[in-house]
Design an enzyme around this catalytic site. Structure first.
Site, PDB file in Angstrom:
ATOM      1  N   SER A 111      -0.841  10.598  -6.213  1.00 32.32           N
ATOM      2  CA  SER A 111      -1.591  11.200  -7.310  1.00 32.32           C
ATOM      3  C   SER A 111      -0.379  11.962  -7.947  1.00 32.32           C
ATOM      4  O   SER A 111      -0.601  12.447  -9.115  1.00 32.32           O
ATOM      5  CB  SER A 111      -2.414  12.353  -6.596  1.00 32.32           C
ATOM      6  OG  SER A 111      -1.834  13.162  -5.937  1.00 32.32           O
TER       7      SER A 111
ATOM      8  N   LEU B  94       0.823  -1.269  -0.150  1.00 32.09           N
ATOM      9  CA  LEU B  94       0.002  -0.112   0.048  1.00 32.09           C
ATOM     10  C   LEU B  94       0.826   1.199   0.145  1.00 32.09           C
ATOM     11  O   LEU B  94       1.705   1.397   0.833  1.00 32.09           O
ATOM     12  CB  LEU B  94      -0.849   0.067   1.208  1.00 32.09           C
ATOM     13  CG  LEU B  94      -2.001   1.053   1.322  1.00 32.09           C
ATOM     14  CD1 LEU B  94      -3.275   0.606   1.865  1.00 32.09           C
ATOM     15  CD2 LEU B  94      -1.339   2.263   2.010  1.00 32.09           C
TER      16      LEU B  94
ATOM     17  N   GLY C  72       4.345  13.008  -7.930  1.00 33.99           N
ATOM     18  CA  GLY C  72       5.626  12.950  -7.246  1.00 33.99           C
ATOM     19  C   GLY C  72       6.305  11.559  -6.982  1.00 33.99           C
ATOM     20  O   GLY C  72       6.007  10.451  -7.786  1.00 33.99           O
ATOM     21  N   ILE C  73       7.001  11.474  -5.790  1.00 30.90           N
ATOM     22  CA  ILE C  73       7.490  10.335  -5.502  1.00 30.90           C
ATOM     23  C   ILE C  73       6.588   9.210  -5.202  1.00 30.90           C
ATOM     24  O   ILE C  73       6.758   7.912  -5.779  1.00 30.90           O
ATOM     25  CB  ILE C  73       8.312  10.604  -4.123  1.00 30.90           C
ATOM     26  CG1 ILE C  73       9.323  11.502  -4.381  1.00 30.90           C
ATOM     27  CG2 ILE C  73       8.823   9.210  -3.553  1.00 30.90           C
ATOM     28  CD1 ILE C  73      10.336  11.703  -2.987  1.00 30.90           C
ATOM     29  N   GLY C  74       5.337   9.565  -4.670  1.00 31.13           N
ATOM     30  CA  GLY C  74       4.157   8.404  -4.451  1.00 31.13           C
ATOM     31  C   GLY C  74       3.798   7.653  -5.864  1.00 31.13           C
ATOM     32  O   GLY C  74       3.754   6.519  -6.028  1.00 31.13           O
TER      33      GLY C  74
ATOM     34  N   TYR D 131       7.269  22.157   9.308  1.00 33.01           N
ATOM     35  CA  TYR D 131       7.319  21.079   8.350  1.00 33.01           C
ATOM     36  C   TYR D 131       8.299  19.989   9.020  1.00 33.01           C
ATOM     37  O   TYR D 131       8.232  18.810   9.059  1.00 33.01           O
ATOM     38  CB  TYR D 131       7.623  21.511   6.954  1.00 33.01           C
ATOM     39  CG  TYR D 131       7.924  20.281   5.836  1.00 33.01           C
ATOM     40  CD1 TYR D 131       6.950  19.513   5.446  1.00 33.01           C
ATOM     41  CD2 TYR D 131       9.137  20.086   5.518  1.00 33.01           C
ATOM     42  CE1 TYR D 131       7.234  18.522   4.753  1.00 33.01           C
ATOM     43  CE2 TYR D 131       9.666  19.031   4.651  1.00 33.01           C
ATOM     44  CZ  TYR D 131       8.614  18.088   4.300  1.00 33.01           C
ATOM     45  OH  TYR D 131       8.937  17.143   3.360  1.00 33.01           O
TER      46      TYR D 131
ATOM     47  N   GLY E  27      -0.409   8.740  -1.148  1.00 31.13           N
ATOM     48  CA  GLY E  27       0.077  10.009  -1.870  1.00 31.13           C
ATOM     49  C   GLY E  27       0.554   9.670  -3.258  1.00 31.13           C
ATOM     50  O   GLY E  27       1.587  10.119  -3.620  1.00 31.13           O
TER      51      GLY E  27
END
Length: 272
Positions: free
Chosen positions: A12, A7, A14-16, A146, A10
């Protein structure tokens, strides 16, 4: 051999997104999650016709959404916690509510997904990977909230790792430096207000110049994703993994800096 299931949060962009596609290409059954599945177009285009990638809705800040996403899974071999959100600001200008929001996504979201997944990971002898940042090692000016969230993730998971290992679950954190993705463009916070502020405007503009220089030589997103895939498939992955030589240099600076002076010299120069 049974196909392994992972699983990834995130996904949608970039890295994911790159990680989900790379894992599907490597033969994993990938549950690619995102808060709004209406934004799955780029992922599905990159994945092509691969039947071993499915998209599910998942809001890491909503426990009910996490439960619904995991519902019905009888096997889970790995989780890649990637979902997160950037934020620029500083203490005097940020509201405490904004800081709490950053923590909710970047820290408590990781915990919520990991807690829900641990019984399945324990059953499979699986792996829990979390994408943090060099900002989870070195505090960066105007990224207080952050970096605090990423520091918290690293501290929590470093503490959890030996406990999870006794249950057969391997825990690792993945630390990228600048990666060529949409992440910076999607950063929230008070950038325009900061640039115009008479107290913080000039140092913030210096920081932006530093960031632009770093991202001019950013690591390709696919390269960062391949480090994640390699960590998932390594026989004995380490707890802390950097995705580039730049990231390794930043981590090495911090871990060798027992009094903090070396890090302060470097980060102060970014806003001089």
């Amino acid at each position: 051999m049974t196909t392994k299931t992972v699983l990834v949060t995130g996904t949608s962009s970039g890295i994911g997104l790159a990680t989900a596609v790379a894992l599907a290409e490597a033969g994993w059954h990938v549950i690619a999650t995102m808060r709004d599945t209406g934004k799955a177009g780029a992922l599905l285009a990159a994945a092509g016709e691969r039947a071993n990638l499915e998209v599910r809705a998942l809001d890491v800040t909503d426990p009910a959404s996490v439960t619904a996403c995991l519902d019905g899974l009888d096997r889970l071999d790995a989780v890649v916690n990637n979902a997160g959100a950037g934020h620029v600001g500083t203490l005097e200008l940020d509201s405490i509510e904004e800081v709490r929001g950053v923590m909710e996504v970047n820290f408590f979201g990781v915990l919520t997904v990991s807690k829900a997944a641990l019984p399945l990971l324990r059953a499979s002898g699986g792996r829990l990977l979390t994408v943090t940042s060099v900002g989870g090692v070195v505090g960066q000016p105007f990224n207080e909230a952050y970096c605090a969230a990423k520091f918290a993730v690293e501290g929590y998971l470093e503490s959890l790792a030996p406990v999870a290992a006794q249950q057969g679950v391997t825990v690792s954190v993945i630390e990228p430096a600048a990666v060529a993705s949409e992440f910076v463009a999607n950063v929230g916070g008070i950038g325009p207000e900061l640039q115009q502020d008479e107290r913080y405007g000039k140092p913030f503009q210096s920081y932006l110049a530093h960031v632009q220089g770093a991202f001019a030589a950013a690591q390709p997103v696919r390269e960062a994703a391949e480090v994640i895939v390699a960590t998932l498939t390594a026989e004995q992955p380490p707890f802390r993994v950097q995705t580039s030589e730049r990231a390794k240099a930043v981590a090495a600076l911090k871990l060798a800096d027992t009094d903090g002076s070396a890090v302060q010299a470097v980060t102060s120069a970014w806003i001089a």
